[in-house]
Write a protein that holds these residues in place. Sequence first.
Motif, PDB file in Angstrom:
ATOM      1  N   LEU A  73       8.066   0.049   5.556  1.00 17.99           N
ATOM      2  CA  LEU A  73       7.322   1.273   5.826  1.00 17.99           C
ATOM      3  C   LEU A  73       8.243   2.487   5.701  1.00 17.99           C
ATOM      4  O   LEU A  73       9.378   2.469   6.191  1.00 17.99           O
ATOM      5  N   THR A 122       3.137   2.552   3.067  1.00 16.30           N
ATOM      6  CA  THR A 122       2.489   2.629   4.382  1.00 16.30           C
ATOM      7  C   THR A 122       2.093   1.262   4.926  1.00 16.30           C
ATOM      8  O   THR A 122       1.747   1.144   6.104  1.00 16.30           O
ATOM      9  N   GLU A 123       2.143   0.218   4.082  1.00 17.15           N
ATOM     10  CA  GLU A 123       1.818  -1.136   4.538  1.00 17.15           C
ATOM     11  C   GLU A 123       2.365  -2.127   3.526  1.00 17.15           C
ATOM     12  O   GLU A 123       2.356  -1.850   2.315  1.00 17.15           O
ATOM     13  N   ARG A 173       0.853  -1.189   0.000  1.00 16.47           N
ATOM     14  CA  ARG A 173       0.000   0.000   0.000  1.00 16.47           C
ATOM     15  C   ARG A 173       0.886   1.236   0.000  1.00 16.47           C
ATOM     16  O   ARG A 173       1.838   1.339   0.788  1.00 16.47           O
TER      17      ARG A 173
END
Length: 358
Positions: free
Chosen positions: A85, A74-75, A35
């Motif tokens: 991250l 972010t993930e 993500r």
Amino acid sequence: MNEQRTWAYESRTSGLDGIRRVMRPRRALAADEVRVKVAAAAINYRDYALAIGDYLPQMPRPYVPLSEGAGVVTEVGRDTSRLKLGDRVLGHYTSAWLDGAFEPSFHDSKVGGPLDGWLAEEVIMPANALLPVPEGWSFEQAASLAISGVTAWHALGDISALQDRFVLIEGSGNVSLMALQLAAQAGARPIVLTSRQHLASELQQCGAEAVIGPGDTATRLERIMWFTGGRGVDLAVEVAGGDTLMSLVLPAMATGGRVAVVGFLDDSHVHGDLVGPLLKGLLRLEGISVGSRRHFEELLAFMRAHQMRPSIAESFAPEDIQQALVHRPQALGKVVVVMDEQGEARRFHVKHQPDIHR
């Protein structure tokens, strides 16, 4: 428990007015997915043509536009170890084409149609389709290469073989500008055709040895042949198609030359004798469809080695996407959409970097 949602812009119907901001459910990652909080995206002609339905009108909608972008991880999925991250990343366009020859199935893996693109708060992509942002680059610069830069790199072919070769480049759009800068850096002798005579000085600063402005075909061809000493050009990066290809580019080629066809801004149809000039000049006509992840890696390595960076002309906010898609900047460079105006992605990147002072 409240369902998490994120915003995105969807092209729901053909036409620029069919692009609307929506809220979407935030789905879980697959094991090999990542993500990314989007910081910037960039505009290509493909984005406009898809949105208005001129290109691939049968493609299913809705989809999220824009094929180029960059942001911060972010993930990560449970099977992803190469990214963490806070990493600054940029996206590869044909996400399944990692190396080797193109396969027809790769068409279905193109970002920004049919797969969702970067005009969103966040994107989910396979880890293999993300590359690190070069040190010192802005997100806007990093977001500006996945189509135009990789297409130019692929079109130029063996970059080490361009020294002292004549390269014909049509126009000053994103692919043409990148092809000019890369060819010049490789020691080629670029000739640029442009209808925007006011850009001649800037094009020369980017490496053009000759800039040929508006005029009839015969006059432009005469100037090309004069500049090349009657020999013709070794490589043409062909973006126009139609009569430009038939009446100007093919007659301007040196024996054994190569025409890299990357677009059809004038016309996708040709009229006249195509086979004759190819056989007479022993020419190679090659269609270019952007490139693989390997091409992208090679491009970034070359640009880092030669301290090159993409040129940014103007930026827009996401709510002005309709204007951004039709905007033609006066200066050379890319039109970008700044997706992260509050700097959340940038702060996330800093927060998750290791503290070297510990």
